[in-house]
Design an enzyme around this catalytic site. Structure first.
Site, mmCIF file in Angstrom:
data_model
loop_
_atom_site.group_PDB
_atom_site.id
_atom_site.type_symbol
_atom_site.label_atom_id
_atom_site.label_comp_id
_atom_site.label_asym_id
_atom_site.label_seq_id
_atom_site.Cartn_x
_atom_site.Cartn_y
_atom_site.Cartn_z
ATOM 1 N N LYS A 59 -61.217 58.407 -8.138
ATOM 2 C CA LYS A 59 -62.695 58.378 -7.549
ATOM 3 C C LYS A 59 -62.789 57.116 -7.190
ATOM 4 C CE LYS A 59 -63.729 62.596 -10.210
ATOM 5 N NZ LYS A 59 -64.440 63.279 -10.854
ATOM 6 N N GLN A 103 -67.766 62.624 -16.053
ATOM 7 C CA GLN A 103 -66.534 63.196 -16.215
ATOM 8 C C GLN A 103 -66.268 64.401 -17.223
ATOM 9 O OE1 GLN A 103 -64.364 62.784 -13.753
ATOM 10 N NE2 GLN A 103 -62.381 63.914 -14.560
ATOM 11 N N ASP A 126 -71.774 65.769 -8.376
ATOM 12 C CA ASP A 126 -70.939 67.076 -8.585
ATOM 13 C C ASP A 126 -71.536 68.111 -8.395
ATOM 14 O OD1 ASP A 126 -69.349 66.140 -11.867
ATOM 15 O OD2 ASP A 126 -68.163 66.656 -9.883
HETATM 16 N N1 LIG Z 1 -67.433 65.863 -13.586
HETATM 17 C C1 LIG Z 1 -66.255 66.434 -13.117
HETATM 18 N N2 LIG Z 1 -65.290 66.373 -13.952
HETATM 19 C C2 LIG Z 1 -64.147 67.164 -13.703
HETATM 20 C C3 LIG Z 1 -63.978 67.931 -12.526
HETATM 21 C C4 LIG Z 1 -65.079 67.725 -11.546
HETATM 22 O O1 LIG Z 1 -65.076 68.387 -10.373
HETATM 23 N N3 LIG Z 1 -65.979 67.021 -11.960
HETATM 24 N N4 LIG Z 1 -62.802 68.611 -11.979
HETATM 25 C C5 LIG Z 1 -61.499 68.557 -12.815
HETATM 26 C C6 LIG Z 1 -60.802 67.149 -12.529
HETATM 27 N N5 LIG Z 1 -60.838 66.788 -11.442
HETATM 28 C C7 LIG Z 1 -61.886 65.863 -11.208
HETATM 29 O O2 LIG Z 1 -62.405 65.307 -12.097
HETATM 30 C C8 LIG Z 1 -59.701 66.289 -10.778
HETATM 31 C C9 LIG Z 1 -58.465 66.820 -10.748
HETATM 32 C C10 LIG Z 1 -57.403 66.554 -9.850
HETATM 33 C C11 LIG Z 1 -57.402 65.379 -9.142
HETATM 34 C C12 LIG Z 1 -56.350 64.816 -8.470
HETATM 35 O O3 LIG Z 1 -56.502 63.930 -7.594
HETATM 36 N N6 LIG Z 1 -55.200 65.511 -8.737
HETATM 37 C C13 LIG Z 1 -54.050 64.853 -7.888
HETATM 38 C C14 LIG Z 1 -52.997 64.149 -8.840
HETATM 39 C C15 LIG Z 1 -53.613 63.128 -9.696
HETATM 40 C C16 LIG Z 1 -52.532 62.493 -10.340
HETATM 41 O O4 LIG Z 1 -51.904 63.027 -11.297
HETATM 42 O O5 LIG Z 1 -52.191 61.507 -9.969
HETATM 43 C C17 LIG Z 1 -53.338 65.923 -7.071
HETATM 44 O O6 LIG Z 1 -53.666 67.244 -7.240
HETATM 45 O O7 LIG Z 1 -52.619 65.470 -6.151
HETATM 46 C C18 LIG Z 1 -58.717 64.790 -9.050
HETATM 47 C C19 LIG Z 1 -59.951 65.185 -9.905
HETATM 48 C C20 LIG Z 1 -62.090 68.313 -14.222
HETATM 49 N N7 LIG Z 1 -63.132 67.335 -14.644
#
Ligand SMILES: Nc1nc2c(c(=O)[nH]1)N[C@@H](CN(C=O)c1ccc(C(=O)N[C@@H](CCC(=O)O)C(=O)O)cc1)CN2
Length: 298
Positions: A59, A103, A126
């Site tokens: 982020k 988070q 969020d």
């Molecule tokens: N406050 C919050 N916490 C969490 C949220 C949220 O929306 N708000 N969602 C999930 C996790 N999440 C956000 O934080 C999240 C999940 C995945 C990714 C992402 O970029 N994934 C990449 C791979 C990342 C890597 O392994 O290098 C992908 O899918 O290509 C970003 C954010 C729980 N917590």
């Protein structure tokens, strides 16, 4: 009512779509800065969970890419409720922070709902504060002048930017977590999306029957392989949102596993990869919430 389908699923490319969205946002941030408005994203990270550490780092990398300021509140896993509340209070009071996230998940022993309700709704990047979710409950149509839950909005944006029309579609959502399952129906059921939504969860008696009826399947259960090929109607659209950390028996190393099992790509008409699908969209729509809030404030 499904798109014509001839075998292998087309890819819902979240990386490319998020990159295009971030390029648009970078221009909007530059325009804001020219008017003396500098958006700043804060994060509260409690503990050292590898996934959370990685997501928060991503982020802030995104913020640097588009010109948004970063403010971090990093606390140890041993942080008390009072210490987490104090971090939230600091970001609520920090004028450089125009929006922030806590988070999730927070460590056991910290009251998550109390923390989320302590966030200033006007700084809720969020879109998970009850006030902002409540505004979605009250408004089934018309402009939305408050932040939207990032992953639900990212799922819709990803499909719409690939030309998938959701109006009249039957959407089956698997999972009832706060970041997706409990709020995505508020967006999908809006008149400007007009989908019909079925929310499934661990209490659902016949998950396969619900999934099979769907034109669109959005799985955010965090249950590796829960969506099997035989459950998916030929030609359906499938989004794999679930992220679970599993240990690969072959290598003994930890890795991310999605909800969608192998073989679904041979049944679905569209499939979002994981990683590379909804995840990058979640991050991009977080930035959109920060930019939109700054544009409303000017
Ligand atoms: N406050 C919050 N916490 C969490 C949220 C949220 O929306 N708000 N969602 C999930 C996790 N999440 C956000 O934080 C999240 C999940 C995945 C990714 C992402 O970029 N994934 C990449 C791979 C990342 C890597 O392994 O290098 C992908 O899918 O290509 C970003 C954010 C729980 N917590």
């Amino acid at each position: 009512m499904r798109a014509p389908w001839n075998g292998a699923a087309r890819v819902l490319d979240g990386k490319a779509t998020a990159a295009a969205l971030k390029a648009e946002l970078k221009e909007r941030v530059a325009a804001l800065r020219e008017r003396g408005v500098t958006p700043g994203l804060g994060t509260v990270l409690v503990g050292e969970d590898p996934g959370s550490v990685k997501y928060v780092a991503g982020k802030h990398a995104d913020c640097a890419e588009v010109g948004i300021l970063s403010i971090r509140e990093d606390l140890p896993a041993t942080a008390t409720q009072t210490e987490v509340e104090a971090a939230v209070d600091r970001l609520n009071a920090d004028d450089a922070c125009t929006g922030y996230i806590v988070q999730l998940p927070l460590p056991a022993g910290v009251d998550t709902n109390a923390i989320l309700e302590r966030v200033d709704p006007d700084k809720d990047a969020d879109g998970l504060h009850p006030t902002n979710l409540g505004r979605l409950v009250l408004r089934a149509s018309g402009p939305i002048d408050s932040p939207l839950p990032c992953t639900p909005r990212g799922c819709i944006e990803l499909m719409e930017r690939h030309g998938i029309d959701l109006a009249g579609r039957n959407v089956c959502v698997v999972g009832r977590g706060v970041t997706v399952g409990r709020s995505i129906g508020l967006l999908l059921g809006r008149k400007d999306v007009n989908a019909t939504v079925d929310i499934c969860h661990t209490g659902t008696t016949d998950l396969a029957e619900h999934v099979r009826r769907a034109d669109v399947v959005i799985s955010a259960a965090g249950s590796p392989g829960i969506i099997a090929p035989e459950m998916v109607a030929p030609g359906a659209v499938v989004l794999d949102v679930g992220v679970s950390r599993v240990v690969d028996p072959a290598t003994g190393k930890g890795r991310i596993a999605g909800d969608v099992a192998d073989g679904v790509d041979e049944v679905a008409s569209w499939l979002s990869p994981n990683p590379g699908g909804v995840g990058p969209m979640t991050r991009a729509l977080l930035l959109a919430n920060v930019v939109e809030a700054a544009e409303r404030s000017r």
